[in-house]
Design a protein around this motif. Structure first.
Motif, PDB file in Angstrom:
ATOM      1  N   GLU A 151       0.849  -1.279  -0.058  1.00  0.00           N
ATOM      2  CA  GLU A 151      -0.103   0.094   0.029  1.00  0.00           C
ATOM      3  C   GLU A 151       0.684   1.547   0.087  1.00  0.00           C
ATOM      4  N   ALA A 153       4.032   1.432  -1.089  1.00  0.00           N
ATOM      5  CA  ALA A 153       4.453   1.640  -2.449  1.00  0.00           C
ATOM      6  C   ALA A 153       3.531   2.158  -3.410  1.00  0.00           C
ATOM      7  N   TRP A 154       2.479   1.681  -3.323  1.00  0.00           N
ATOM      8  CA  TRP A 154       1.450   2.480  -4.450  1.00  0.00           C
ATOM      9  C   TRP A 154       1.211   3.797  -4.029  1.00  0.00           C
ATOM     10  N   LYS A 155       0.872   4.173  -2.664  1.00  0.00           N
ATOM     11  CA  LYS A 155       0.681   5.683  -2.532  1.00  0.00           C
ATOM     12  C   LYS A 155       1.783   6.524  -2.797  1.00  0.00           C
ATOM     13  N   ILE A 157       4.142   5.666  -5.337  1.00  0.00           N
ATOM     14  CA  ILE A 157       4.227   6.075  -6.814  1.00  0.00           C
ATOM     15  C   ILE A 157       3.403   7.067  -7.322  1.00  0.00           C
ATOM     16  N   VAL A 158       2.080   6.748  -6.768  1.00  0.00           N
ATOM     17  CA  VAL A 158       1.114   7.658  -7.282  1.00  0.00           C
ATOM     18  C   VAL A 158       1.295   9.243  -6.942  1.00  0.00           C
TER      19      VAL A 158
ATOM     20  N   LEU B 165      -2.675   9.885 -14.397  1.00  0.00           N
ATOM     21  CA  LEU B 165      -1.353  10.236 -14.140  1.00  0.00           C
ATOM     22  C   LEU B 165      -0.775  10.539 -15.791  1.00  0.00           C
ATOM     23  N   LEU B 205       3.348  -3.224  -9.989  1.00  0.00           N
ATOM     24  CA  LEU B 205       2.939  -2.692  -8.743  1.00  0.00           C
ATOM     25  C   LEU B 205       1.143  -3.259  -8.459  1.00  0.00           C
ATOM     26  N   LEU B 221      -7.361   0.688   0.372  1.00  0.00           N
ATOM     27  CA  LEU B 221      -6.127   0.779   0.819  1.00  0.00           C
ATOM     28  C   LEU B 221      -5.912   1.964   2.254  1.00  0.00           C
TER      29      LEU B 221
END
Lengths: 487, 226
Positions: A151, A153-155, A157-158, B165, B205, B221
């Motif tokens: 989670e 890592a996802w946050k 990169i976004v 994005l 990812l 999340l």
């Protein structure tokens, strides 16, 4: 000589990546990474001395070696060296033997992209290098492959990709603005941008700068764009947290400072500096509010990074030789001190098997030696003498008090006191409060985990007692070359 | 500056291509079907490629032809293909939990475009001839930026976020073709390549998200707070 040193600096981590990937053996990857990191640290010091006698430009103007870039390189290589030593001790605890070569390849790759970003002379290529740091480090953040770290890592990169795209827009607008002066096609070097900036239409220049500030500010963890930071820093393995905090944030601050240098001396200079001060003080205050009520040990360290990046922004924003010196000194000291803190937190997390502050008690019983280092590090990071962060924060304070930011300085001082109490009260609880039931088994001693703590602590103490005169020269030279000596 | 000597035919070609790209962003904003997003994104990339080619033709920057080909290839074919793979692997066909209804997000989108116009109007000081193309380019650049952030904040699905994005980047790319056609080729190529890596990383990812977090919706999340 500069060219050879630079080649060694960049080839060493590259070699470590190749060795790690080719050998697929965890032990070889570990030692290759440590060796590369120590070579980088050894090279960065003569490189810094070399740049004092003038900047060097290579590769058709795409590579610039100046005192500022090499100063950040020094900070990055210190953290790279300490963290790779610590990683040897820490990563063995994770029982991920077969994935360790990949980890070390990514780890050196992360260092390599940051080192590359520091020497980029072209604003567009700098952006690409910073973007690459995100892509590589995402997989380091998510390395533990649990729900939380994925989670995070996802946050990461976004949020960071979104933020950094603003910096790209700002860079394009900078290019457009200067194209009225320099013609439709030119190399977007820092020098070209600075030379043309005074003739660019001021509203356009200001919008470009603000976009770049928000963009690289996201990456640097300035509030309110810091939201990815506590997650990423707390969920990644401890050596990676130290790299994110002690090295990556500096590389992004480098971008902000370079662009601030571009607009310094133009008609929007005052507003640009005020914007940097604004983000700085907001990050500082917000981070401290979260520090006071924090429950997770690594999130505590992460918010402390937001706080200290705020101090650096304040130093840059206050401007002048003193502000620059304070910001740069703070950069080095924070890199050392935060690495120490993350190593201690990593040890504690592994021994107590928890990320919560409330389950970490009686640290000194479990870590008789490194516990003392961690406690002293906490005193240092809260800004108390005789440690180095006190000197740099005091310098930033002096830079601000003479100028027009008197109210900001007052808020700064008040919150410095609050963070001292707030941060240390967590440590008081961890060291001296009543322990819950149950026996804690100490980690087996290994020099890999203790040595980097000593290596971070001793310079902190030395730099806190004695500010070498040579550093003043470096800072002053950076000030002259980046800000052009202007306010 | 080639924009200073632009004639009305060129101006209208550039404007219509740019406006069509903006409309496609609204298609993405209004639709719930993930496949439609990808198609709209692909079409938008082809329009941008056409724009690069036409700017290259009229301005004499021959290297823009190379950019046009690469844009069509990377953004128009490879990226949509990668995204389609992610969509089909995920077994998610549409956005279910969007924060806003499509209609309200369209209305907000329209307001955002007006705001972008106001900023663009303040930022440029061009001579009469080129003024409207420049302001249009700036407006579309900024509004695609805002619309991308809007999509990022109201959509939950991982794929929608990747697309949002990409819309952010498309906006910059589109604007830069008109405003700074002379920007060095190297940088544009590297940025295109960079985009490819970005999407590849996102793809990996997303797979991790499914395996380790058990969801691809950012709404779920929510373990890390405070």
């Amino acid at each position: 000589m500069g060219r050879q040193l630079l080649s060694i600096l960049l080839l060493a981590p590259l070699a470590a990546i190749l060795v790690s990937l080719a050998s697929r053996r965890a032990r070889i990857a570990e030692y290759a990474t440590v060796a590369a990191a120590i070579i980088d640290l050894a090279v960065s010091i003569p490189l810094l001395l070399r740049t004092l006698s003038g900047s060097l430009i290579f590769a058709h103007g795409y590579v610039l070696l100046d005192a500022f870039g090499v100063w950040v390189i020094l900070c990055v290589s210190i953290v790279y060296a300490l963290s790779s030593i610590y990683a040897v001790g820490y990563m063995r605890l994770l029982n991920e033997e077969e994935r360790l070569p990949t980890f070390y390849a990514l780890f050196s790759g992360f260092a390599l992209t940051m080192l590359l970003a520091c020497v980029m002379n072209n604003a567009g290529v700098f952006w690409i290098a910073i973007e690459l740091t995100t892509l590589v480090s995402t997989f380091l953040v998510g390395f533990e492959r649990e729900a939380e770290s994925t989670e995070a890592a996802w946050k990461y990169i976004v949020v960071v990709s979104g933020g950094i795209s603003l910096a790209l827009l700002g860079t394009v607008l900078f290019y457009w603005g200067s194209s009225f002066v320099l013609g439709p096609s030119y190399a977007m070097t820092w020098a070209a941008l600075r030379q043309s900036a005074p003739q660019v239409y001021p509203p356009l220049l200001l919008v470009s700068f603000l976009l770049v500030l928000v963009g690289y500010g996201t990456k640097a963890g300035l509030a309110p764009m810091h939201t990815w930071l506590p997650d990423a820093h707390s969920e990644s393995p401890a050596p990676v947290s130290a790299m994110l905090s002690g090295a990556l944030l500096n590389a992004s601050m480098l971008g902000i400072a370079r662009f601030l240098g571009v607009v310094t001396g133009t008609s929007v200079s005052r507003f640009a500096h005020a914007a940097v001060v604004g983000f700085g003080i907001f990050s500082f205050v917000l981070a401290i509010l979260f520090i006071v009520r924090q429950t997770g040990i690594k999130r505590l360290m992460a918010y402390s990074s937001v706080e200290h990046i705020g101090v650096q922004a304040l130093g840059l924003g206050f401007g002048g030789p003193l502000g620059m010196a304070g910001a740069l000194y703070h950069m080095l000291n924070h890199s050392l001190n935060k690495s120490l803190m993350f190593y201690g937190a990593g040890n504690a997390m592994r021994a107590y098997r928890s990320k919560e502050i409330k389950s970490i008690r009686h640290v000194l019983k479990v870590f008789p030696v490194s516990g003392i280092l961690w406690l002293l590090g906490a005193v240092g990071i809260a800004g108390a003498p005789p440690f180095a962060l006190f000197l740099s924060e005091f310098t930033v304070l002096r830079a601000g008090i003479g100028g027009s930011y008197r109210w900001v300085v007052i808020v700064f001082v008040i919150f410095l006191i609050i963070v001292f109490i707030g941060f240390l009260s967590h440590f008081r609880a961890m060291y001296f409060d009543e322990a819950p039931e149950g026996e804690i088994v100490p980690l087996p001693f290994t020099a890999w985990r203790t040595l980097p703590m000593w290596l971070a602590f001793l310079p902190l103490l030395v730099l806190g007692l004695w500010w070498p005169h040579g550093l003043w020269n470096i800072f002053h030279q950076v000030f002259l070359s980046v800000m052009g000596g202007g306010q | 500056m080639f924009l200073a000597h632009i004639n009305s035919l060129q101006a209208s070609i550039f404007s219509s291509l740019a406006i069509l790209s903006l409309l496609l962003t609204f298609v993405m904003l209004g639709s719930h079907w993930l496949k439609n997003y990808v198609y709209a994104f692909a079409a938008q990339s082809w329009l941008i490629a056409a724009l690069s080619a036409s700017v290259g033709y009229f301005s004499g920057y021959r290297e823009l032809y190379a950019i046009a080909v690469l844009t069509a290839l990377f953004r128009g074919l490879v990226l949509p293909w990668l995204l389609m793979r992610i969509v089909s692997r995920l077994n998610v066909k549409r956005e279910i939990h969007s924060v806003l209804q499509s209609s309200s997000s369209l209305v907000i989108g329209a307001c955002v475009v007006m705001f972008a116009f106001v900023i663009a109007n303040h930022m440029s000081r061009q001579q009469q001839g080129a003024a409207h193309v420049v302001i249009l380019a700036l407006t579309i650049m900024l509004s695609m930026k805002f619309l991308g952030f809007l999509m990022l904040s109201v959509r939950d699905e991982a794929v929608s976020q990747i697309l949002a994005l990409l819309v952010l980047e498309n906006g910059i790319f589109l604007g830069s073709q008109i405003l700074v056609p002379g920007m060095p080729l190297l940088i544009e190529i590297v940025i295109l390549f960079d985009l490819l890596i970005v999407v590849a990383c996102f793809g990996m990812l997303v797979r991790f998200l499914v395996v380790h977090a058990g969801t691809t919706s950012s709404r779920e999340l929510n373990r890390l707070v405070g």
